[in-house]
Design a protein around this motif. Structure first.
Motif, PDB file in Angstrom:
ATOM      1  N   SER A   1      -7.693   6.550 -10.250  1.00 49.37           N
ATOM      2  CA  SER A   1      -6.415   6.119  -9.825  1.00 49.37           C
ATOM      3  C   SER A   1      -6.222   4.391  -9.729  1.00 49.37           C
ATOM      4  CB  SER A   1      -6.567   6.274  -8.270  1.00 49.37           C
ATOM      5  OG  SER A   1      -5.751   5.431  -7.747  1.00 49.37           O
TER       6      SER A   1
ATOM      7  N   GLN B   1       1.163   4.533  -2.990  1.00 49.22           N
ATOM      8  CA  GLN B   1       1.121   5.374  -2.813  1.00 49.22           C
ATOM      9  C   GLN B   1       2.236   6.256  -2.860  1.00 49.22           C
ATOM     10  OE1 GLN B   1      -0.155   5.155   2.076  1.00 49.22           O
ATOM     11  NE2 GLN B   1      -2.140   5.132   1.281  1.00 49.22           N
TER      12      GLN B   1
ATOM     13  N   LYS C   1       0.644  -1.066  -0.349  1.00 50.29           N
ATOM     14  CA  LYS C   1       0.057   0.105  -0.502  1.00 50.29           C
ATOM     15  C   LYS C   1       0.710   1.437  -0.192  1.00 50.29           C
ATOM     16  CE  LYS C   1      -3.789   2.478   2.729  1.00 50.29           C
ATOM     17  NZ  LYS C   1      -4.248   2.311   4.123  1.00 50.29           N
ATOM     18  N   ARG C   2       1.647   1.060   0.945  1.00 53.71           N
ATOM     19  CA  ARG C   2       2.653   2.856   0.782  1.00 53.71           C
ATOM     20  C   ARG C   2       3.813   3.051  -0.495  1.00 53.71           C
ATOM     21  NH1 ARG C   2       4.337   3.460   7.649  1.00 53.71           N
ATOM     22  NH2 ARG C   2       2.684   2.334   7.958  1.00 53.71           N
TER      23      ARG C   2
END
Length: 241
Positions: A163, A71, A67-68
């Motif tokens: 996105s 991001q 996830k990071r």
């Protein structure tokens, strides 16, 4: 020629040793990490060709690392590795932006095949030379109110950004380029994931479900990506998309 560099992340020493040995034998440079925090730091600070990422990790689990990284716009292909057979873990990992998954126990041969596949799909092809009489650049694709910019990896609807994960974007472009053709799951798997065997067609259904949630006005009644029961999918351009 720069050697492809793989990040191997697992808290089991035996797994790290096995993967590292086989990857080095196959000609890859290998960097390892045994917890999620270290994996995240390495993924942000260094450039890798592919990341093999275990889900069950100390400090930060593989889901959070994925996830990071996404991001922070890290586009490195990620293959999640899990001992769990739970469908939820695979689906959630793909939804966060992973490109593929492997379930333990696995064979080194399978891992190498998966890595080669995601690397092959991630390497951009050289564009053809543009002449003075060349047609308009097809890097910009328009489908109804959707606009797809292949140079910027960007999708918008009426100017508003949508996105998509790297694999969702690639899947959308693949569909648009083959508008009106019925495509089998095997064909989609082969062209988008680069697999030459049809053992994981479920991954196609998962990604298409996620893509529909983002580009369809009504995902439960899709008008752009239609299911052809018993065979696969068809992309149908719709001026009201």
């Amino acid at each position: 020629m720069t050697m492809d560099k793989i990040l191997v992340v697992d808290d089991e020493p035996a797994i790290v040793t096995l993967l590292s040995y086989n990857l080095k034998q196959a000609g890859y440079e290998v960097v390892t990490a045994t917890d999620g925090a270290a994996a995240l730091s390495l993924g942000l600070e260094q450039s890798f060709t592919c990341i093999l990422l275990d889900l069950m990790l100390p400090k930060l689990d593989g889901m959070e690392v994925t996830k990071r990284l996404r991001q922070e716009k890290v586009r490195t292909p990620i293959i999640i590795v899990t001992a769990k057979s739970d469908e939820f873990d695979k689906v959630f990992g793909l939804e966060l932006g992973a490109d593929d998954y492997i379930t333990k126990p696995f064979s080194p041969r399978e891992v190498l095949a998966r890595i080669k596949a995601v690397i092959r799909r991630a390497v951009p092809t050289e564009p053809a030379p543009v002449s003075a009489t060349a047609p308009v650049n097809r890097a910009i694709m328009t489908v109804g109110n959707l606009q797809i910019d292949q140079n910027k990896y960007r999708v918008t609807r009426n100017g508003k950004s949508i996105s998509l994960t790297p694999k969702e974007f690639e899947l959308l472009v693949y569909f648009v380029e083959r508008e009106g053709r019925v495509l089998s799951r095997d064909a989609i798997l082969n062209h988008v994931w680069g697999y030459d065997y049809a053992s994981e067609t479920r991954i196609v259904d998962i990604h298409i479900s996620h893509l529909r949630e983002k580009i369809e006005l009504d995902p439960k009644n899709p008008r752009l990506i239609r299911t052809v029961r018993g065979f696969g999918y068809e992309f149908v351009g719709d001026e009201h998309a």
